[in-house]
Design an enzyme around this catalytic site. Sequence first.
Site, mmCIF file in Angstrom:
data_model
loop_
_atom_site.group_PDB
_atom_site.id
_atom_site.type_symbol
_atom_site.label_atom_id
_atom_site.label_comp_id
_atom_site.label_asym_id
_atom_site.label_seq_id
_atom_site.Cartn_x
_atom_site.Cartn_y
_atom_site.Cartn_z
ATOM 1 N N SER A 1 0.808 -1.214 0.000
ATOM 2 C CA SER A 1 0.000 0.000 0.000
ATOM 3 C C SER A 1 0.841 1.264 0.000
ATOM 4 O O SER A 1 1.914 1.312 0.618
ATOM 5 C CB SER A 1 -0.874 -0.005 1.253
ATOM 6 O OG SER A 1 -1.441 1.254 1.438
ATOM 7 N N TYR B 1 -2.406 -0.665 10.722
ATOM 8 C CA TYR B 1 -2.671 -1.303 9.424
ATOM 9 C C TYR B 1 -1.493 -1.102 8.465
ATOM 10 O O TYR B 1 -0.985 -2.057 7.871
ATOM 11 C CB TYR B 1 -3.962 -0.756 8.779
ATOM 12 C CG TYR B 1 -4.013 -1.060 7.301
ATOM 13 C CD1 TYR B 1 -4.328 -2.353 6.857
ATOM 14 C CD2 TYR B 1 -3.674 -0.101 6.337
ATOM 15 C CE1 TYR B 1 -4.317 -2.664 5.500
ATOM 16 C CE2 TYR B 1 -3.657 -0.408 4.988
ATOM 17 C CZ TYR B 1 -3.987 -1.685 4.568
ATOM 18 O OH TYR B 1 -3.956 -1.993 3.231
ATOM 19 N N LYS C 1 1.578 -3.684 6.583
ATOM 20 C CA LYS C 1 1.981 -3.795 5.164
ATOM 21 C C LYS C 1 3.504 -3.644 5.036
ATOM 22 O O LYS C 1 4.151 -4.414 4.324
ATOM 23 C CB LYS C 1 1.257 -2.718 4.348
ATOM 24 C CG LYS C 1 -0.235 -2.909 4.259
ATOM 25 C CD LYS C 1 -0.622 -3.914 3.197
ATOM 26 C CE LYS C 1 -1.471 -5.019 3.704
ATOM 27 N NZ LYS C 1 -1.818 -6.020 2.698
HETATM 28 N N1 LIG Z 1 -8.684 -1.160 -1.063
HETATM 29 C C1 LIG Z 1 -7.657 -0.340 -0.918
HETATM 30 O O1 LIG Z 1 -7.833 0.871 -0.850
HETATM 31 C C2 LIG Z 1 -6.267 -0.888 -0.826
HETATM 32 C C3 LIG Z 1 -5.197 -0.021 -1.033
HETATM 33 C C4 LIG Z 1 -3.889 -0.520 -0.918
HETATM 34 C C5 LIG Z 1 -3.666 -1.855 -0.628
HETATM 35 N N2 LIG Z 1 -4.728 -2.682 -0.426
HETATM 36 C C6 LIG Z 1 -4.455 -4.097 -0.123
HETATM 37 O O2 LIG Z 1 -5.069 -4.877 -1.123
HETATM 38 C C7 LIG Z 1 -5.497 -6.114 -0.584
HETATM 39 C C8 LIG Z 1 -6.947 -6.353 -0.942
HETATM 40 O O3 LIG Z 1 -7.742 -5.297 -0.423
HETATM 41 P P1 LIG Z 1 -9.287 -5.156 -0.777
HETATM 42 O O4 LIG Z 1 -9.603 -3.714 -0.889
HETATM 43 O O5 LIG Z 1 -9.635 -6.047 -1.900
HETATM 44 O O6 LIG Z 1 -9.923 -5.668 0.582
HETATM 45 P P2 LIG Z 1 -11.066 -6.776 0.785
HETATM 46 O O7 LIG Z 1 -11.414 -6.741 2.229
HETATM 47 O O8 LIG Z 1 -12.146 -6.567 -0.200
HETATM 48 O O9 LIG Z 1 -10.303 -8.109 0.415
HETATM 49 C C9 LIG Z 1 -9.487 -8.827 1.321
HETATM 50 C C10 LIG Z 1 -9.861 -10.280 1.160
HETATM 51 O O10 LIG Z 1 -9.009 -11.091 1.966
HETATM 52 C C11 LIG Z 1 -9.799 -12.071 2.653
HETATM 53 N N3 LIG Z 1 -9.046 -12.439 3.856
HETATM 54 C C12 LIG Z 1 -8.686 -11.624 4.880
HETATM 55 N N4 LIG Z 1 -7.953 -12.324 5.790
HETATM 56 C C13 LIG Z 1 -7.848 -13.602 5.315
HETATM 57 C C14 LIG Z 1 -7.191 -14.766 5.773
HETATM 58 N N5 LIG Z 1 -6.508 -14.762 6.930
HETATM 59 N N6 LIG Z 1 -7.259 -15.881 5.037
HETATM 60 C C15 LIG Z 1 -7.935 -15.898 3.857
HETATM 61 N N7 LIG Z 1 -8.587 -14.807 3.369
HETATM 62 C C16 LIG Z 1 -8.531 -13.670 4.081
HETATM 63 C C17 LIG Z 1 -11.117 -11.367 2.904
HETATM 64 O O11 LIG Z 1 -12.185 -12.249 3.139
HETATM 65 C C18 LIG Z 1 -11.299 -10.571 1.614
HETATM 66 O O12 LIG Z 1 -11.959 -11.315 0.627
HETATM 67 C C19 LIG Z 1 -5.238 -6.045 0.915
HETATM 68 O O13 LIG Z 1 -4.040 -6.740 1.201
HETATM 69 C C20 LIG Z 1 -5.049 -4.564 1.178
HETATM 70 O O14 LIG Z 1 -4.176 -4.345 2.261
HETATM 71 C C21 LIG Z 1 -6.015 -2.241 -0.531
#
Ligand SMILES: NC(=O)c1ccc[n+]([C@@H]2O[C@H](COP(=O)([O-])OP(=O)(O)OC[C@H]3O[C@@H](n4cnc5c(N)ncnc54)[C@H](O)[C@@H]3O)[C@@H](O)[C@H]2O)c1
Length: 347
Positions: free
Chosen positions: A117, A141, A145
């Site tokens: 991130s 959080y 990362k």
């Molecule tokens: N959405 C954003 O703004 C953003 C920005 C930068 C980075 N990210 C990163 O991108 C990734 C995805 O984010 P997102 O927005 O799709 O979030 P999201 O919550 O939609 O997706 C995360 C997924 O991981 C699954 N999950 C969580 N813990 C788990 C575990 N221990 N075992 C198996 N599954 C698990 C959840 O059920 C979910 O489907 C994350 O790692 C997040 O840190 C997101």
Amino acid sequence: MKVLVAGGAGYIGSTVASACSDAGITPVILDSLVTGRREFTAGHAFYSGDIADGTLIDRIFADHRDIGAVVHCAALIVVPDSVADPVRYYRENVAKSVAFAQHLLRNDVRRLIFSSSAAIYRPGPDLAVDEDSPIDPQSPYARTKAMCEAIFADVAAVAPLRVLSLRYFNPIGADPKMRSGLQLPRPTHALGKMIQAQAEGIEFLVTGTDYPTRDGSGIRDYVHVWDLALAHVAALGAFDAMPGPATAINLGTGTGTTVMELLAAFNEAVGTPIRSRVAQRRPGDIAGAYARTGRAKSLLGWQPQYDLAEGIRHSLQWAAIRDERLSETSLMLPKVQNRDLQDSAGP
Ligand SMILES: NC(=O)c1ccc[n+]([C@@H]2O[C@H](COP(=O)([O-])OP(=O)(O)OC[C@H]3O[C@@H](n4cnc5c(N)ncnc54)[C@H](O)[C@@H]3O)[C@@H](O)[C@H]2O)c1
């Protein structure tokens, strides 16, 4: 080739799975459904479970011997929750990623893409960040990362594993084919608030107009989630060209957009301007940042195809069909979830 997408039932992971599938790479999805949606796994091999569950991971690799790479999107992502319950966030995001790494090594995985991130950076005075900008995460959080990136880099230094940490900026939009999008009913990042204001006829608040930006409102780098997904497809084909065992790459547009500019673009998209007013900063809000994107271009040959207007349009399109698509279980979700302070360069 097959790719294991951990967190593939979430917003970004499901879009990555669709993009892989469209590109002829077969996704296998592993997701605990803690925040993800089973509906988003339709048409793909799906394992419901945890990334820390070694027996399950071994079974997935026994079932799919041709998995050539892993995309690790599985995490909890809500910044205020991580402040309130840091132990949970360090356990879910860091400790489980360590266990996951161990399971992947045991199954001879050589290629790992990690969802990182832009929230890990400390932006300089011009609010632009490249991959060498100072790492200074401001929340538990964001620290999870940065920690995972460091852990994977240490592992890659001694194991036959290559790691690509993709540092996402501010994803918006949905799969242009509307197979998936943001699963939350009322996302509270700025664009989500605008969509809500439009749907419910309420005011949109521009929170903070005293930031060091061109118009004083916060700045973000909104990148279309489909472009993010395509960057993963490009990355899957580019591992061998990486300069070292662990590489970090910014995924943003390179263009900062202020809240005022986002509001203007939103009003343009919907035709009738929503009601809005200026308000005080909220605790924890930051000026924001935007990406320098040279490395993504040179190492992945990637640059975003969609612009802000298309991101807004696809977000609106998805918001209009979300309830119908997720009707079976949407009542189980809380009405409001904080994603605004999630993951910010950043929301
Ligand atoms: N959405 C954003 O703004 C953003 C920005 C930068 C980075 N990210 C990163 O991108 C990734 C995805 O984010 P997102 O927005 O799709 O979030 P999201 O919550 O939609 O997706 C995360 C997924 O991981 C699954 N999950 C969580 N813990 C788990 C575990 N221990 N075992 C198996 N599954 C698990 C959840 O059920 C979910 O489907 C994350 O790692 C997040 O840190 C997101």
